[in-house]
Motif scaffolding. Structure first.
Motif, PDB file in Angstrom:
ATOM      1  N   LYS A   1      -4.008   5.897   1.659  1.00  0.00           N
ATOM      2  CA  LYS A   1      -3.474   4.654   1.338  1.00  0.00           C
ATOM      3  C   LYS A   1      -4.069   4.116   0.289  1.00  0.00           C
ATOM      4  CE  LYS A   1      -0.605   4.173   5.792  1.00  0.00           C
ATOM      5  NZ  LYS A   1      -0.374   3.114   6.861  1.00  0.00           N
TER       6      LYS A   1
ATOM      7  N   LYS B   1       0.702  -1.201  -0.043  1.00  0.00           N
ATOM      8  CA  LYS B   1      -0.012   0.076  -0.101  1.00  0.00           C
ATOM      9  C   LYS B   1       0.893   1.132  -0.113  1.00  0.00           C
ATOM     10  CE  LYS B   1      -4.039  -1.866   2.281  1.00  0.00           C
ATOM     11  NZ  LYS B   1      -4.948  -1.786   1.196  1.00  0.00           N
TER      12      LYS B   1
ATOM     13  N   ASP C   1      -3.883   0.529  -2.548  1.00  0.00           N
ATOM     14  CA  ASP C   1      -3.078  -0.834  -3.057  1.00  0.00           C
ATOM     15  C   ASP C   1      -2.460  -0.206  -4.374  1.00  0.00           C
ATOM     16  OD1 ASP C   1      -4.465  -2.268  -1.146  1.00  0.00           O
ATOM     17  OD2 ASP C   1      -5.971  -2.999  -2.534  1.00  0.00           O
TER      18      ASP C   1
END
Length: 497
Positions: free
Chosen positions: A16, A7, A18
């Motif tokens: 944050k 992340k 992926d």
């Protein structure tokens, strides 16, 4: 390639996300490099080490990273403004040199300091002066889109018109109306339609040293233009990561986004990463405050604020002990603590490389020890997967180091872990220290050979029970930062922590 659990905090979304690269396993990363008119300082060290570590970890995960970091050698004016003298040209006048002599000199010293900090070289390191045609083409493209205008040989980006379709300020959180109301019509901005507009190409006065022919007359590119031109040339119209210091977020990166959308109709980068600022004894670093410290001054200990010299690896380790998005305060106390921590890590590295698994069927596996090691390994990688949290990862490495030291001193037998876990413990520690964190042992070429000779003499005088000589050798080595370690079955040494 490792299953994606990484992340990244995206400044653009303020959360944050992926990490999902555009064309895996390839990753394109562009980082703003230095303006080369002076020696590299602490402010250069942090982004260099931050994004070197990002590059290293992505590579460890199996990605193929194209890392582009530019050299700014034209167009960056005093005060980061659209008016004034070019920083490199000003330095050239002071030193009675050609601007390119200044740029070359400080590019060379920057490379020297980056090598000392053990940063990997970027895949491509383009210079602004080497990409004037691309920048002129970019200006023309923005004019063709109706988002720029020419006045007296200069070309400006029309922020208000751009904002009719896009959002200027979305990266930094600035509101255009507030920027407009807070702007003053400074000298030299009278030819702009609005004070918030920024220069794409500037008309050069006769005395201006660095200038090129263009469709709008003789001039030079605006500071923000080079990064858009070079990132799109080497990474495409959109790429994965754009990095730099937080001080570049506005206006530099904000203007890059505007230029990218104007020409390419999309944001240039999917993820924007910004390292936080450095303070010195709680104050912002600045020449006027007398706390401006170059890397060479740090390495040599030659500055009024320094109590001693601090090695390049001490500096690298210290920067890694804080998360890149947190502020980082340099002080002698903090650097001495970092020096001690670095030596502890490197002593562990030497030990991990020397340990061998000793098979012994009489030693039962210890499920608790195995679980503790596996948990530390998992936690170290989980920390890096959580927005490259090197500070937490280092903490988990120290937990592994406790186990490694216990095997080294004989408190634990390697057999309690089993071969697989024991080797995984050692290899994880080595890979983290050397490959991911980029730390290395700082020693002279002949150090190990000389130490072997001294320790052989030490062993002889100890066997002869000449304890005065034993103490003398131990004391002399300690003065050199080396501690003699009398083990059960051998004599070893370590760096004094």
């Amino acid at each position: 390639m490792k299953q994606n659990t990484l992340k990244i905090y995206n400044t653009l979304s303020r959360k944050k996300e992926d990490f999902d690269p555009l064309s895996p396993p390839h990753v394109g990363m562009y980082v703003c490099g230095p303006t080369v008119y002076g020696d590299a300082h602490l402010g250069h060290a942090r982004p260099a080490i931050t994004f070197d570590t990002v590059n290293r970890y992505l590579t460890h995960l199996g990605y193929k990273v194209r890392y582009v970091r530019n050299i700014t050698d034209v167009g960056h004016l005093q005060g980061d403004a659209d008016e004034g003298e070019d920083k490199i040209a000003k330095k050239a006048k002071l030193e009675q040199l050609e601007p390119m002599e200044v740029a070359q000199q400080y590019t060379d010293t920057y490379h020297r300091d980056m090598e000392a900090l053990n940063t990997w070289k970027p895949s491509i390191e383009p210079r602004a002066t080497g990409h004037i045609p691309e920048q002129i083409a970019l200006v023309q493209g923005i004019l063709d889109e109706g988002l720029g205008y020419e006045v007296n040989g200069s070309v400006y980006f029309d922020v208000l018109k751009y904002n009719e379709k896009y959002q200027y300020g979305k990266l930094s959180g600035r509101v255009l109306e507030e920027l407009m109301s807070g702007s003053r019509d400074l000298d030299g901005q009278g030819e702009k339609r609005n004070p918030v507009d920024f220069a794409l190409w500037k008309h050069a006065s006769p005395e201006h040293l660095m200038k090129w022919e263009s469709p709008w007359g003789i001039g030079f590119p605006g500071w923000h233009l080079e990064c858009t031109a070079m990132s799109s040339k080497y990474l495409g119209k959109q790429f994965d990561i754009h990095g730099g210091g937080m001080d570049l977020m506005f206006p530099h990166h904000e203007c890059e986004i505007a230029q990218g959308n104007a020409c390419n109709h999309q944001d240039p980068a999917k993820y924007w990463m910004h390292n936080n600022m450095i303070t010195i004894n709680g104050q912002k670093m600045g020449k006027s405050l007398g706390n401006f410290i170059t890397l060479q001054e740090l390495f040599a200990g030659k500055h009024a604020l320094l109590e001693q010299a601090y090695s390049p690896m001490t500096i690298r380790y210290f920067i890694l002990t804080a998360h890149y998005r947190s502020t980082l305060d340099f002080s002698n106390e903090a650097l001495k603590a970092a020096q001690k921590g670095y030596k502890k890590i490197i002593n562990g590295l030497r030990i991990a490389k020397s340990l061998e698994f000793k098979a012994d069927d009489t030693i039962p596996l210890d499920d608790i020890q195995i679980k503790q090691v596996e948990q530390s390994i998992h936690s170290a990688f989980r920390a890096m997967d959580d927005d490259f949290n090197t500070a937490q990862a280092i903490g988990h490495l120290f937990n592994l180091l406790k186990k490694i030291n216990s095997v080294y001193t004989g408190q634990l037998q390697s057999g309690v872990f089993g071969r697989d876990v024991f080797e995984k413990m050692n290899q994880t520690y080595i890979v983290f220290v050397e490959k991911i964190l980029g730390l290395k042992e700082e020693k002279t070429e002949n150090q190990q050979g000389l130490l072997d000779v001294v320790l052989a003499i030490y062993s002889d005088v100890k066997t002869a029970k000449n304890y005065n000589k034993v103490d003398e050798i131990r004391s002399s080595l300690k003065d050199l930062g080396i501690v003699v370690k009398d083990m059960k079955d051998k004599i070893d040494w370590a760096y004094e922590e």
